[in-house]
Every structure is written in C-alpha cells, then in structure tokens.
Design a protein around this motif. Structure first.
Motif, PDB file in Angstrom:
ATOM      1  N   SER A   1       2.486  -0.270  10.847  1.00 23.51           N
ATOM      2  CA  SER A   1       1.848  -1.212  11.941  1.00 23.51           C
ATOM      3  C   SER A   1       3.099  -2.016  12.295  1.00 23.51           C
ATOM      4  O   SER A   1       3.082  -2.529  13.308  1.00 23.51           O
ATOM      5  CB  SER A   1       0.644  -1.686  11.399  1.00 23.51           C
ATOM      6  N   GLY A   2       3.901  -2.370  11.155  1.00 23.96           N
ATOM      7  CA  GLY A   2       4.702  -3.597  11.558  1.00 23.96           C
ATOM      8  C   GLY A   2       4.080  -4.826  11.742  1.00 23.96           C
ATOM      9  O   GLY A   2       4.661  -5.977  12.149  1.00 23.96           O
TER      10      GLY A   2
ATOM     11  N   VAL B   1      -3.503  -4.706   8.105  1.00 23.42           N
ATOM     12  CA  VAL B   1      -4.197  -5.679   7.396  1.00 23.42           C
ATOM     13  C   VAL B   1      -3.328  -7.094   7.855  1.00 23.42           C
ATOM     14  O   VAL B   1      -2.367  -7.328   7.380  1.00 23.42           O
ATOM     15  CB  VAL B   1      -3.911  -5.547   6.092  1.00 23.42           C
TER      16      VAL B   1
ATOM     17  N   VAL C   1      -7.434   5.666   9.383  1.00 19.65           N
ATOM     18  CA  VAL C   1      -7.133   4.577   8.709  1.00 19.65           C
ATOM     19  C   VAL C   1      -6.259   5.044   7.379  1.00 19.65           C
ATOM     20  O   VAL C   1      -5.078   4.200   7.048  1.00 19.65           O
ATOM     21  CB  VAL C   1      -8.319   3.662   8.060  1.00 19.65           C
ATOM     22  N   ALA C   2      -6.377   5.992   6.719  1.00 19.62           N
ATOM     23  CA  ALA C   2      -5.579   6.421   5.654  1.00 19.62           C
ATOM     24  C   ALA C   2      -4.273   6.893   6.291  1.00 19.62           C
ATOM     25  O   ALA C   2      -4.260   7.931   7.220  1.00 19.62           O
ATOM     26  CB  ALA C   2      -6.253   7.447   4.811  1.00 19.62           C
ATOM     27  N   SER C   3      -3.389   6.388   5.775  1.00 20.00           N
ATOM     28  CA  SER C   3      -1.691   6.765   6.232  1.00 20.00           C
ATOM     29  C   SER C   3      -1.550   8.145   5.861  1.00 20.00           C
ATOM     30  O   SER C   3      -1.473   8.500   4.709  1.00 20.00           O
ATOM     31  CB  SER C   3      -0.949   6.009   5.873  1.00 20.00           C
TER      32      SER C   3
ATOM     33  N   VAL D   1       8.968  -2.128   4.939  1.00 16.84           N
ATOM     34  CA  VAL D   1       8.567  -0.739   5.396  1.00 16.84           C
ATOM     35  C   VAL D   1       7.250  -0.936   5.564  1.00 16.84           C
ATOM     36  O   VAL D   1       6.446  -1.449   4.892  1.00 16.84           O
ATOM     37  CB  VAL D   1       8.586   0.259   4.021  1.00 16.84           C
ATOM     38  N   SER D   2       7.005  -0.692   6.878  1.00 15.42           N
ATOM     39  CA  SER D   2       5.383  -0.747   7.455  1.00 15.42           C
ATOM     40  C   SER D   2       5.076   0.298   8.810  1.00 15.42           C
ATOM     41  O   SER D   2       5.835   0.495   9.302  1.00 15.42           O
ATOM     42  CB  SER D   2       5.535  -2.300   7.827  1.00 15.42           C
TER      43      SER D   2
ATOM     44  N   GLU E   1      -9.012   5.913  -1.525  1.00 14.39           N
ATOM     45  CA  GLU E   1      -9.654   5.181  -0.320  1.00 14.39           C
ATOM     46  C   GLU E   1     -10.658   6.077   0.778  1.00 14.39           C
ATOM     47  O   GLU E   1     -11.383   5.531   1.372  1.00 14.39           O
ATOM     48  CB  GLU E   1      -8.545   4.632   0.386  1.00 14.39           C
TER      49      GLU E   1
ATOM     50  N   GLN F   1       8.355   7.896   6.648  1.00 16.59           N
ATOM     51  CA  GLN F   1       8.680   7.020   5.947  1.00 16.59           C
ATOM     52  C   GLN F   1       9.745   7.481   4.924  1.00 16.59           C
ATOM     53  O   GLN F   1      10.756   7.200   4.703  1.00 16.59           O
ATOM     54  CB  GLN F   1       7.958   5.958   5.132  1.00 16.59           C
TER      55      GLN F   1
ATOM     56  N   LEU G   1      -3.940   6.794  -4.357  1.00 14.55           N
ATOM     57  CA  LEU G   1      -4.577   5.920  -3.445  1.00 14.55           C
ATOM     58  C   LEU G   1      -5.206   6.616  -2.373  1.00 14.55           C
ATOM     59  O   LEU G   1      -6.347   6.362  -1.870  1.00 14.55           O
ATOM     60  CB  LEU G   1      -3.170   4.950  -2.844  1.00 14.55           C
ATOM     61  N   LYS G   2      -4.721   7.728  -1.972  1.00 16.93           N
ATOM     62  CA  LYS G   2      -5.398   8.456  -0.745  1.00 16.93           C
ATOM     63  C   LYS G   2      -6.538   8.786  -1.211  1.00 16.93           C
ATOM     64  O   LYS G   2      -7.623   8.873  -0.366  1.00 16.93           O
ATOM     65  CB  LYS G   2      -4.291   9.665  -0.239  1.00 16.93           C
TER      66      LYS G   2
ATOM     67  N   GLY H   1       0.880  -1.102  -0.170  1.00 11.17           N
ATOM     68  CA  GLY H   1       0.085   0.083  -0.001  1.00 11.17           C
ATOM     69  C   GLY H   1       0.655   1.436   0.046  1.00 11.17           C
ATOM     70  O   GLY H   1       1.697   1.335  -0.982  1.00 11.17           O
ATOM     71  N   THR H   2       0.625   2.078   0.862  1.00 11.38           N
ATOM     72  CA  THR H   2       1.349   3.320   1.112  1.00 11.38           C
ATOM     73  C   THR H   2       2.721   3.146   1.238  1.00 11.38           C
ATOM     74  O   THR H   2       3.510   3.865   0.695  1.00 11.38           O
ATOM     75  CB  THR H   2       0.674   4.082   2.134  1.00 11.38           C
ATOM     76  N   ALA H   3       2.921   2.148   2.070  1.00 16.57           N
ATOM     77  CA  ALA H   3       4.421   1.992   2.523  1.00 16.57           C
ATOM     78  C   ALA H   3       5.136   1.364   1.194  1.00 16.57           C
ATOM     79  O   ALA H   3       6.313   1.578   0.751  1.00 16.57           O
ATOM     80  CB  ALA H   3       4.580   0.990   3.434  1.00 16.57           C
TER      81      ALA H   3
HETATM   82  C1  F6R Z   1      -3.231   3.589   2.853  1.00 14.39           C
HETATM   83  C2  F6R Z   1      -2.863   2.769   4.067  1.00 14.39           C
HETATM   84  C3  F6R Z   1      -2.471   1.200   3.582  1.00 14.39           C
HETATM   85  C4  F6R Z   1      -1.078   0.724   4.308  1.00 14.39           C
HETATM   86  C5  F6R Z   1      -0.921  -0.789   4.051  1.00 14.39           C
HETATM   87  C6  F6R Z   1       0.517  -1.203   4.793  1.00 14.39           C
HETATM   88  O1  F6R Z   1      -3.520   4.758   3.373  1.00 14.39           O
HETATM   89  O2  F6R Z   1      -2.567   3.122   5.065  1.00 14.39           O
HETATM   90  O3  F6R Z   1      -2.419   1.019   2.357  1.00 14.39           O
HETATM   91  O4  F6R Z   1      -0.011   1.635   3.998  1.00 14.39           O
HETATM   92  O5  F6R Z   1      -1.903  -1.652   4.359  1.00 14.39           O
HETATM   93  O6  F6R Z   1       0.296  -0.922   6.134  1.00 14.39           O
HETATM   94  P1  F6R Z   1       1.583  -1.060   7.197  1.00 14.39           P
HETATM   95  O7  F6R Z   1       2.371   0.198   6.712  1.00 14.39           O
HETATM   96  O8  F6R Z   1       0.740  -0.994   8.451  1.00 14.39           O
HETATM   97  O9  F6R Z   1       2.362  -2.382   6.640  1.00 14.39           O
END
Ligand code: F6R
Length: 362
Positions: free
Chosen positions: A106-107, A359, A155-157, A103-104, A244, A164, A240-241, A57-59
């Motif tokens: 939430s980890g 996720v 929810v949206a990063s 890259v994440s 979503e 990052q 993406l932003k 996703g964003t990452a």
């Molecule tokens: C979009 C968004 C998602 C996350 C993706 C990965 O705004 O937040 O696309 O970037 O689900 O999540 P992480 O970074 O937690 O691994």
C-alpha cells in the motif's frame, strides 16, 4: 470485475504470471539487472556500513527472503530484516552510511512510514519497494521501485507478495552489482527470473491437487508449516496466509527447531506442510519431516524435481529452477492451499474478519 473468478483473491492468484512479467519488464540483462533508479540516490557505495530491510506482515516475509539473498551475496556487509514495528522502537543504529529498504504493497502502513521517517531523521539512504503509485512511502523515499501488481482488492496479499519477491531479487542483485561483488550463477538466476511467468503458469495447474489436499483441514483447527533456510520464509508466509483467511491456527517453524519444542504439538492426524526445495539441506528437512510422521502427522511435501519422495503420499514438485528462486513458485502453491482451505471452511476469503487492507494505525 472478478474476471470470471469467484473471488478477488482467486483472480489475483491467477494474475501472477502477468504481473510478474510486468514487474520484470526492462529489468533483466544477460548477466545483470537494470535498475537506473539506484543512481538517483547518490550513494557513495564505499561508505555504506549496513543495510536494513524493513516491512510488516507479508512484506516482512518478503524482506526476510531478500535479506537472506543479500547476506548470501554480500556476506561481509551487515544486513538485517526487521518488522517495522520493532525497528521503530528498537534503537537500531542508523546513520548516513546506512541503507534502509522499505517494502510495502500500500505504501501507507503506519509502522513502515514511521520507520521511514526515523531513518530519514538519521540521514540514512531510503529505498522503497511499493505497489501503489504515489503513495506516502513512494513520495517520501529517496528511491522508489514499483511492483506492477496492479490493484490488490482481496485483503490477503498474493500478487503483491510474489512481485515483491521478484523485484527484491532484482534490487539485491542491483545493490551487489554496485559493490562489484561476483554473484555465482548470475546468468542462470537472471534466465530463471525471465522464465518465472511460465513457471508460475505451470504451478497454477496444481490448483486441483491443492484443493484436494486442503480437504485435510476440513475439521482441523491447527496446521504446522516447516522449512529450512530460504524455505523458512516461504512457510512463514504460507502459515500467515492460511491463518488470516481460514482461521486455522497455523504456525511456521524452521525445520531444525521442531525437536526443540514444537514437535510436542504433533499428534495423529496433525497436518504438516513441509517445504524442501533447497537441495543442499533437503536431507536434513526430510529427516525432520519423518520425525513428525513417526508421531502420526499427515504430511504435504513440496519439493524439487529429483528428490526421492517414495515415503510420502502427498507431494508437489516445483519445476526445475535455480534454488534461490524456488520461493516464488512455492508462494503460489501455498496461496492456493490457503485459498481452498478457506473456501472449504466457508470463510469470506476476500474480507477476512478483523483485518483491513491497509493498516494506517500503529
Ligand atoms: C497479509 C497482508 C498484511 C500486509 C501488511 C503490510 O496478507 O496483506 O500482512 O502485508 O499489513 O501491508 P503493506 O504491504 O501495505 O505495507
């Protein structure tokens, strides 16, 4: 809790100058970066044959940007950016001479974690860029670098993405330093990273202009984002932003690819968000934008200070900054655009339908 803002997303967008500053704290020298964590990995730098950047996703958008910088500075070292879900099932070659960078925010993302496990089984070096302290990815990686975005509730990063980006610039510079490659204009890059919090403060002042431009989407179902080179990753994230949180169907295209198909979608009134922050290729992108205008597109142009914009009605200029770093202020502009579009459409910006913050299923 929302610190006077209407939503968590708005609050998190406005926290970016502070969290970027925190993420960069202690990392910047005069013409180098400080990443003592890299020494923990005991990497024999001469032996490394390839580098993967892996995320979702964003990452993943942040990873594509990082890989492009890496390729720019280390052109002879094969490097790849991959969505974790593709890396897992793609039979990519990984061994002890491979560095895998995850890259994440939430980890805890299932695909990213599974990709990490796979890389470890194949004895790769593993480096993670993570926001949540002591998360699974952080615990399992050989080296962890933390973004200091703080808790991201929407929810949206937003702030996780820009932190990052800045940390990945540092990481890529740090890797390249280990290979003793020279980086052109390194002093300017480090100086502009240091200025990034004030640059983002300036960018946040464009909020009302973006709110006005977002009105263009009021009755629209589609929008297209275009950009070349580094701008492509920014528009991928911008699209993406928008999709979503506002449910507007938004696609991002490399500007040069438009004429190979997507331009068929442009009709009078179609909204096109165009990024032309890379001076070297701006003329080409501007000509692609004009092709959309000739078919009736309504264009919002984000560009650098000196670009001639006499043919455009809606323009936002990014403050003067090294071209390799424009992705960071551009991200904030596109976040505000998506945010206002979602508000105008009456969407629940903090909790978009069908999406979860983390996720943990594959
Ligand atoms: C979009 C968004 C998602 C996350 C993706 C990965 O705004 O937040 O696309 O970037 O689900 O999540 P992480 O970074 O937690 O691994």
């Amino acid at each position: 809790q929302k610190g006077g803002y209407d939503t968590f997303m708005e609050k998190e967008i406005h926290e970016q100058p502070y969290v970027i500053k925190e993420t960069l704290r202690g990392r910047l020298g005069v013409s180098d970066v400080v990443l003592p964590e890299l020494d923990l990995a005991k990497i024999d730098w001469k032996m490394i044959e390839r580098v993967y950047f892996i995320a979702c996703g964003t990452a993943y958008n942040a990873s594509m940007y990082a890989q492009d910088l890496f390729r720019t500075w280390m052109p002879k070292m094969p490097s790849f950016a991959l969505a974790a879900s593709e890396f897992r099932y793609g039979d990519y070659y990984v061994d002890e001479n491979t560095i895998c960078i995850f890259v994440s925010q939430s980890g805890e993302t299932a695909d990213t974690l599974a990709a990490l496990n796979l890389a470890k089984e194949q004895r790769a070096h593993t480096i993670s860029v993570v926001n949540v302290l002591d998360s699974s990815l952080a615990r399992k990686s050989e080296v962890t670098l933390y973004t200091c975005a703080g808790p991201e509730i929407a929810v949206a990063s937003t702030k996780a993405y820009t932190t990052q980006l800045v940390l990945l610039v540092c990481l890529v510079l740090g890797l390249v330093q280990h290979w003793k490659e020279t980086i052109p204009q390194i002093q300017e890059i480090v100086k502009d990273l240091d200025r990034m919090p004030e640059i983002i403060e300036t960018i946040l002042k464009e909020d009302s202009t973006l709110q006005e431009y977002a009105q263009l989407l009021k009755d629209k179902h589609d929008a297209y984002f275009i950009g070349r080179r580094l701008d492509y990753y920014s528009v991928a994230e911008g699209a993406l932003k928008l999709k979503e949180i506002s449910y507007v169907h938004a696609d991002a295209y490399m500007a040069g690819e438009l004429k190979h198909g997507p331009i068929a979608l442009i009709e009078p009134g179609t909204v096109v968000v165009a990024l032309a922050t890379q001076e070297e290729v701006a003329a080409k992108t501007i000509s692609n934008i004009e092709e959309t205008m000739a078919r009736g597109a309504t264009v919002i142009l984000i560009t650098f200070q000196n670009q001639d914009t006499s043919k455009f009605d809606r323009v936002i200029r990014i403050p003067s900054i090294h071209p390799l770093l424009t992705a960071i202020p551009a991200a904030v502009l596109l976040q505000m655009f998506a945010y206002h579009a979602a508000c105008i459409k009456g969407c629940d910006v903090d909790k978009p339908r069908n999406l979860a913050k983390s996720v943990t299923v594959e």
